[in-house]
Design a protein around this motif. Sequence first.
Motif, mmCIF file in Angstrom:
data_model
loop_
_atom_site.group_PDB
_atom_site.id
_atom_site.type_symbol
_atom_site.label_atom_id
_atom_site.label_comp_id
_atom_site.label_asym_id
_atom_site.label_seq_id
_atom_site.Cartn_x
_atom_site.Cartn_y
_atom_site.Cartn_z
ATOM 1 N N GLY A 78 0.842 -1.186 0.000
ATOM 2 C CA GLY A 78 0.000 0.000 0.000
ATOM 3 C C GLY A 78 0.876 1.233 0.000
ATOM 4 O O GLY A 78 2.115 1.132 -0.006
ATOM 5 N N PRO A 79 0.273 2.441 -0.009
ATOM 6 C CA PRO A 79 1.094 3.661 0.015
ATOM 7 C C PRO A 79 2.066 3.637 1.190
ATOM 8 O O PRO A 79 1.669 3.525 2.344
ATOM 9 C CB PRO A 79 0.043 4.772 0.171
ATOM 10 C CG PRO A 79 -1.194 4.199 -0.434
ATOM 11 C CD PRO A 79 -1.171 2.745 -0.082
ATOM 12 N N TRP A 80 3.359 3.750 0.881
ATOM 13 C CA TRP A 80 4.355 3.494 1.927
ATOM 14 C C TRP A 80 4.268 4.493 3.070
ATOM 15 O O TRP A 80 4.587 4.154 4.219
ATOM 16 C CB TRP A 80 5.769 3.479 1.332
ATOM 17 C CG TRP A 80 6.261 4.760 0.712
ATOM 18 C CD1 TRP A 80 6.201 5.111 -0.603
ATOM 19 C CD2 TRP A 80 6.907 5.850 1.393
ATOM 20 N NE1 TRP A 80 6.754 6.355 -0.790
ATOM 21 C CE2 TRP A 80 7.203 6.832 0.419
ATOM 22 C CE3 TRP A 80 7.275 6.085 2.719
ATOM 23 C CZ2 TRP A 80 7.839 8.032 0.731
ATOM 24 C CZ3 TRP A 80 7.903 7.281 3.037
ATOM 25 C CH2 TRP A 80 8.180 8.237 2.066
ATOM 26 N N ARG A 81 3.805 5.713 2.816
ATOM 27 C CA ARG A 81 3.719 6.710 3.877
ATOM 28 C C ARG A 81 2.676 6.359 4.941
ATOM 29 O O ARG A 81 2.669 6.962 6.010
ATOM 30 C CB ARG A 81 3.419 8.089 3.292
ATOM 31 C CG ARG A 81 4.610 8.720 2.568
ATOM 32 C CD ARG A 81 4.226 10.063 1.959
ATOM 33 N NE ARG A 81 5.336 10.684 1.250
ATOM 34 C CZ ARG A 81 6.193 11.527 1.806
ATOM 35 N NH1 ARG A 81 6.053 11.877 3.077
ATOM 36 N NH2 ARG A 81 7.179 12.045 1.101
ATOM 37 N N GLU A 82 1.804 5.406 4.625
ATOM 38 C CA GLU A 82 0.822 4.988 5.627
ATOM 39 C C GLU A 82 1.447 4.143 6.732
ATOM 40 O O GLU A 82 0.854 3.965 7.797
ATOM 41 C CB GLU A 82 -0.314 4.207 4.955
ATOM 42 C CG GLU A 82 -1.176 5.055 4.028
ATOM 43 C CD GLU A 82 -2.313 4.274 3.418
ATOM 44 O OE1 GLU A 82 -2.421 3.060 3.714
ATOM 45 O OE2 GLU A 82 -3.097 4.857 2.653
ATOM 46 N N SER A 83 2.617 3.598 6.475
ATOM 47 C CA SER A 83 3.232 2.724 7.471
ATOM 48 C C SER A 83 4.678 3.070 7.805
ATOM 49 O O SER A 83 5.230 2.540 8.774
ATOM 50 C CB SER A 83 3.180 1.261 6.998
ATOM 51 O OG SER A 83 3.815 1.112 5.742
ATOM 52 N N VAL A 84 5.294 3.960 7.016
ATOM 53 C CA VAL A 84 6.712 4.289 7.208
ATOM 54 C C VAL A 84 6.891 5.803 7.187
ATOM 55 O O VAL A 84 6.367 6.487 6.296
ATOM 56 C CB VAL A 84 7.590 3.652 6.104
ATOM 57 C CG1 VAL A 84 9.046 4.038 6.296
ATOM 58 C CG2 VAL A 84 7.433 2.147 6.107
ATOM 59 N N PHE B 240 -11.596 -5.770 15.815
ATOM 60 C CA PHE B 240 -10.307 -6.129 15.240
ATOM 61 C C PHE B 240 -9.209 -5.121 15.574
ATOM 62 O O PHE B 240 -8.033 -5.435 15.445
ATOM 63 C CB PHE B 240 -10.404 -6.206 13.714
ATOM 64 C CG PHE B 240 -11.256 -7.325 13.186
ATOM 65 C CD1 PHE B 240 -11.685 -7.282 11.876
ATOM 66 C CD2 PHE B 240 -11.616 -8.398 13.973
ATOM 67 C CE1 PHE B 240 -12.467 -8.304 11.354
ATOM 68 C CE2 PHE B 240 -12.398 -9.416 13.467
ATOM 69 C CZ PHE B 240 -12.827 -9.372 12.151
ATOM 70 N N GLY B 241 -9.617 -3.904 15.905
ATOM 71 C CA GLY B 241 -8.656 -2.810 16.039
ATOM 72 C C GLY B 241 -7.407 -3.138 16.830
ATOM 73 O O GLY B 241 -6.283 -2.955 16.346
ATOM 74 N N PRO B 242 -7.542 -3.640 18.070
ATOM 75 C CA PRO B 242 -6.333 -3.925 18.855
ATOM 76 C C PRO B 242 -5.424 -4.973 18.218
ATOM 77 O O PRO B 242 -4.211 -4.969 18.440
ATOM 78 C CB PRO B 242 -6.895 -4.422 20.190
ATOM 79 C CG PRO B 242 -8.261 -3.827 20.268
ATOM 80 C CD PRO B 242 -8.771 -3.815 18.859
ATOM 81 N N GLY C 171 -4.147 -3.024 14.640
ATOM 82 C CA GLY C 171 -3.513 -1.720 14.756
ATOM 83 C C GLY C 171 -4.250 -0.599 14.065
ATOM 84 O O GLY C 171 -3.700 0.487 13.862
ATOM 85 N N ARG C 172 -5.494 -0.815 13.691
ATOM 86 C CA ARG C 172 -6.335 0.241 13.132
ATOM 87 C C ARG C 172 -7.787 -0.166 13.348
ATOM 88 O O ARG C 172 -8.079 -1.316 13.669
ATOM 89 C CB ARG C 172 -6.056 0.465 11.649
ATOM 90 C CG ARG C 172 -6.475 -0.669 10.736
ATOM 91 C CD ARG C 172 -6.193 -0.323 9.272
ATOM 92 N NE ARG C 172 -6.867 -1.220 8.355
ATOM 93 C CZ ARG C 172 -6.438 -2.426 8.048
ATOM 94 N NH1 ARG C 172 -5.312 -2.881 8.579
ATOM 95 N NH2 ARG C 172 -7.114 -3.188 7.212
#
Length: 300
Positions: A50-56, A191-193, A196-197
């Motif tokens: 996915g768009p890398w800025r969403e995780s890095v 599912f969140g915990p 992680g979202r």
Amino acid sequence: MAPDDVEAQRRRWRDLIDERLPAAAAAHPDWPVSRNHCFARILLDNACGGPWRESVAPPAWVNMPPERLALALSLGEAVLAGRQDLAVLNHRSLLWRRKRPVPAPPARLPGDGFGLRRWRLADDAPFAALCADPEVMRFFPAPKTARESQAEARALDRRFEEDGFGPWALETPEGFSGFVGCWRPARPLPFGPLLGRETGFVEIGWRLARHAWGRGFAVRGARLALDDVFSRCALTEVVAYTADVNAPSRRVMERLGMTEIGGFDHPGLPEGHPLRPHRLYRLEAADVLDGGGPRACRLR
């Protein structure tokens, strides 16, 4: 990874992005991009699923986990070696970034001795029989009435219009035999915990008539559906969940290469109900990529 190895990996990345790929672009007018930042976007997005800025955090080449940067490097090397289609990687990146519309779903996904297709009105009766079968529904709170099954069938097919993907009707030599595919959960689930979202979940699931059991249709059909949503729809991940006691479905999830990430209590079932404890599984798009491209069809 040792600090010296991390630094060497980063140097290889800068050389790949700033020198080798732009230089190679001169000999490849068919490539969709030619600038270093475009190559970086494509490879990093595909390494992250996915768009890398969403995780890095930027700069990615410094903050990317070494295993993800290694995947990005391997994809770039595969592009240079002609083993990976840069246009395919770019298409996925642009879909993830909503720069291109999701293509319309096909009418059918063909398999070996079976197929996945859109729903028909003629499926109502066999689907109602499936949903009324106590053995098929033994891991559900109760079998469904014919009216409930018809409403569910309409809702399942509408998913294709709403999201561009959905649960496909499974067609075997016996005719309609259930469904396999992906959809967005209709009810909020805890599912969140675990993930992680709190939003954006897409699940994969199946429900097969008894005559289709033990013939590999759940696994093979799920692989077709996964190939479709990871390529045409460019989803970043799918999840699956089922009751703790549903060993058959859990085996299918494991055969698909999904990873169990934790348990939760299903909010639609009361405390003490034997089906309330559930297990959650996940499969990320980035985990079904290698230097040769998507490998969803080669999952164990």
